[in-house]
Write an enzyme that holds these catalytic residues in place. Structure first.
Site, PDB file in Angstrom:
ATOM      1  N   CYS A  66      21.993  43.520  39.541  1.00 38.28           N
ATOM      2  CA  CYS A  66      22.825  42.344  39.256  1.00 38.28           C
ATOM      3  C   CYS A  66      22.334  41.083  39.957  1.00 38.28           C
ATOM      4  CB  CYS A  66      24.272  42.631  39.626  1.00 38.28           C
ATOM      5  SG  CYS A  66      24.529  42.953  41.386  1.00 38.28           S
ATOM      6  N   HIS A 103      34.805  34.735  52.641  1.00 40.17           N
ATOM      7  CA  HIS A 103      34.528  35.280  51.310  1.00 40.17           C
ATOM      8  C   HIS A 103      33.161  35.962  51.334  1.00 40.17           C
ATOM      9  CE1 HIS A 103      34.210  35.499  46.939  1.00 40.17           C
ATOM     10  NE2 HIS A 103      32.995  34.985  47.059  1.00 40.17           N
ATOM     11  N   HIS A 106      32.688  40.209  45.485  1.00 39.05           N
ATOM     12  CA  HIS A 106      33.702  40.918  44.695  1.00 39.05           C
ATOM     13  C   HIS A 106      33.345  42.400  44.607  1.00 39.05           C
ATOM     14  CE1 HIS A 106      34.328  36.747  43.402  1.00 39.05           C
ATOM     15  NE2 HIS A 106      35.575  37.123  43.175  1.00 39.05           N
ATOM     16  N   ASP A 110      32.229  49.515  38.544  1.00 41.69           N
ATOM     17  CA  ASP A 110      31.140  49.872  37.630  1.00 41.69           C
ATOM     18  C   ASP A 110      29.899  50.372  38.365  1.00 41.69           C
ATOM     19  OD1 ASP A 110      30.141  47.550  38.759  1.00 41.69           O
ATOM     20  OD2 ASP A 110      30.022  46.437  36.884  1.00 41.69           O
ATOM     21  N   ARG A 119      31.059  49.027  43.063  1.00 42.19           N
ATOM     22  CA  ARG A 119      29.932  48.139  43.370  1.00 42.19           C
ATOM     23  C   ARG A 119      30.479  46.941  44.131  1.00 42.19           C
ATOM     24  NH1 ARG A 119      27.786  43.597  40.202  1.00 42.19           N
ATOM     25  NH2 ARG A 119      29.191  44.307  38.553  1.00 42.19           N
ATOM     26  N   CYS A 121      29.627  43.800  45.335  1.00 40.96           N
ATOM     27  CA  CYS A 121      28.615  42.805  45.010  1.00 40.96           C
ATOM     28  C   CYS A 121      28.776  41.635  45.981  1.00 40.96           C
ATOM     29  CB  CYS A 121      28.822  42.381  43.554  1.00 40.96           C
ATOM     30  SG  CYS A 121      27.616  41.237  42.934  1.00 40.96           S
TER      31      CYS A 121
END
Length: 135
Positions: A66, A103, A106, A110, A119, A121
Protein backbone atom coordinates in the site's frame (compact mmCIF):
# COMPACT_ATOMS: atom_id res chain seq x y z
CA UNK A 1 -9.12 13.85 25.97
CA UNK A 2 -6.05 14.08 28.17
CA UNK A 3 -2.78 12.25 27.61
CA UNK A 4 0.31 11.50 29.68
CA UNK A 5 2.33 13.70 27.29
CA UNK A 6 0.66 17.01 26.50
CA UNK A 7 2.22 20.04 24.83
CA UNK A 8 1.01 23.23 23.22
CA UNK A 9 1.19 23.50 19.43
CA UNK A 10 4.24 25.75 19.80
CA UNK A 11 5.95 23.14 21.98
CA UNK A 12 5.11 20.38 19.45
CA UNK A 13 6.48 22.52 16.62
CA UNK A 14 9.73 22.88 18.57
CA UNK A 15 10.26 19.09 18.72
CA UNK A 16 8.74 17.98 15.39
CA UNK A 17 9.63 18.98 11.84
CA UNK A 18 6.79 20.44 9.71
CA UNK A 19 5.84 17.09 8.12
CA UNK A 20 5.85 15.30 11.49
CA UNK A 21 3.72 18.06 13.03
CA UNK A 22 1.25 17.91 10.13
CA UNK A 23 0.84 14.15 10.47
CA UNK A 24 1.01 13.66 14.24
CA UNK A 25 -0.84 16.78 15.36
CA UNK A 26 -3.12 17.56 12.37
CA UNK A 27 -3.93 13.99 11.23
CA UNK A 28 -2.17 14.43 7.89
CA UNK A 29 -0.93 11.66 5.62
CA UNK A 30 2.37 11.34 3.79
CA UNK A 31 2.22 10.36 0.10
CA UNK A 32 2.33 6.62 -0.53
CA UNK A 33 5.77 5.06 -1.11
CA UNK A 34 7.62 8.16 0.17
CA UNK A 35 8.13 7.30 3.84
CA UNK A 36 11.61 6.39 5.05
CA UNK A 37 10.35 3.36 7.01
CA UNK A 38 8.32 1.71 4.27
CA UNK A 39 11.33 -0.40 3.23
CA UNK A 40 12.82 -0.90 6.72
CA UNK A 41 13.08 -4.64 7.46
CA UNK A 42 15.63 -4.92 10.28
CA UNK A 43 14.73 -6.34 13.69
CA UNK A 44 13.69 -3.68 16.16
CA UNK A 45 10.90 -1.57 17.52
CA UNK A 46 8.82 1.28 16.14
CA UNK A 47 8.10 4.09 18.60
CA UNK A 48 6.02 7.25 18.42
CA UNK A 49 8.03 10.10 16.90
CA UNK A 50 6.29 12.53 19.26
CA UNK A 51 6.79 10.86 22.64
CA UNK A 52 8.81 7.65 22.26
CA UNK A 53 5.93 5.33 23.20
CA UNK A 54 6.71 1.77 22.01
CA UNK A 55 4.09 0.92 19.36
CA UNK A 56 5.08 -1.99 17.08
CA UNK A 57 7.72 -4.74 16.78
CA UNK A 58 9.38 -5.38 13.44
CA UNK A 59 8.21 -9.03 13.59
CA UNK A 60 4.64 -7.85 13.00
CA UNK A 61 5.51 -5.71 9.95
CA UNK A 62 4.51 -7.01 6.53
CA UNK A 63 4.53 -5.79 2.94
CA UNK A 64 0.93 -4.84 2.25
CA UNK A 65 1.86 -3.16 -1.04
CA UNK A 66 0.00 0.00 0.00
CA UNK A 67 3.01 2.31 0.27
CA UNK A 68 3.00 2.76 4.04
CA UNK A 69 4.58 0.68 6.81
CA UNK A 70 2.01 -1.95 7.76
CA UNK A 71 1.77 -4.08 10.89
CA UNK A 72 -0.67 -6.80 11.87
CA UNK A 73 -0.86 -5.79 15.55
CA UNK A 74 0.51 -3.21 18.00
CA UNK A 75 3.17 -4.14 20.55
CA UNK A 76 0.54 -3.88 23.31
CA UNK A 77 -3.16 -3.17 22.91
CA UNK A 78 -2.84 -0.23 25.33
CA UNK A 79 -0.06 1.38 23.22
CA UNK A 80 -2.59 2.73 20.74
CA UNK A 81 -6.13 4.01 20.72
CA UNK A 82 -8.74 3.53 18.04
CA UNK A 83 -11.16 6.27 17.01
CA UNK A 84 -13.97 6.28 14.46
CA UNK A 85 -13.01 8.41 11.45
CA UNK A 86 -15.75 9.34 8.99
CA UNK A 87 -13.73 11.96 7.10
CA UNK A 88 -13.23 12.01 3.33
CA UNK A 89 -16.56 10.26 2.79
CA UNK A 90 -15.19 6.98 4.19
CA UNK A 91 -15.71 4.99 7.33
CA UNK A 92 -12.31 4.17 8.84
CA UNK A 93 -10.65 3.55 12.19
CA UNK A 94 -7.97 6.08 13.09
CA UNK A 95 -5.00 4.89 15.16
CA UNK A 96 -3.43 7.29 17.66
CA UNK A 97 -0.61 7.00 20.14
CA UNK A 98 -2.22 6.33 23.52
CA UNK A 99 0.50 8.30 25.33
CA UNK A 100 0.42 11.63 23.41
CA UNK A 101 -2.62 11.39 21.11
CA UNK A 102 -0.49 11.68 17.97
CA UNK A 103 -2.11 10.53 14.72
CA UNK A 104 -0.31 7.44 13.42
CA UNK A 105 -2.54 6.22 10.59
CA UNK A 106 -5.50 3.85 10.24
CA UNK A 107 -6.27 0.18 10.80
CA UNK A 108 -8.10 -1.85 8.17
CA UNK A 109 -9.53 -5.40 8.38
CA UNK A 110 -7.84 -6.39 5.11
CA UNK A 111 -4.53 -7.83 6.32
CA UNK A 112 -5.45 -11.21 4.91
CA UNK A 113 -2.81 -13.84 5.52
CA UNK A 114 -1.70 -12.20 8.78
CA UNK A 115 -2.40 -13.75 12.19
CA UNK A 116 -4.94 -11.04 13.05
CA UNK A 117 -6.36 -10.17 9.63
CA UNK A 118 -5.60 -6.51 10.38
CA UNK A 119 -3.42 -3.96 8.58
CA UNK A 120 -2.19 -1.12 10.75
CA UNK A 121 -1.26 1.31 7.97
CA UNK A 122 1.08 3.85 9.59
CA UNK A 123 2.81 7.02 8.42
CA UNK A 124 6.63 6.76 8.52
CA UNK A 125 6.83 10.35 9.74
CA UNK A 126 4.83 9.44 12.85
CA UNK A 127 7.25 6.65 13.78
CA UNK A 128 10.89 6.28 14.75
CA UNK A 129 12.67 2.97 14.21
CA UNK A 130 14.90 1.69 17.00
CA UNK A 131 16.99 -1.28 15.82
CA UNK A 132 17.66 -4.15 18.19
CA UNK A 133 21.05 -3.98 19.91
CA UNK A 134 22.48 -6.78 17.79
CA UNK A 135 21.76 -4.93 14.53
Amino acid sequence: MSYEVERSNDEWRAVLNPQEFHILRQAGTEPAFTGALNDEWRAGEYVCRGCGNALFRAQTKFDAGCGWPSFWEPLRAESVEHLEDNSLGMRRVEVRCARCGGHLGHVFPDGYGTPTGNRYCMNSASLEFVPDDDE
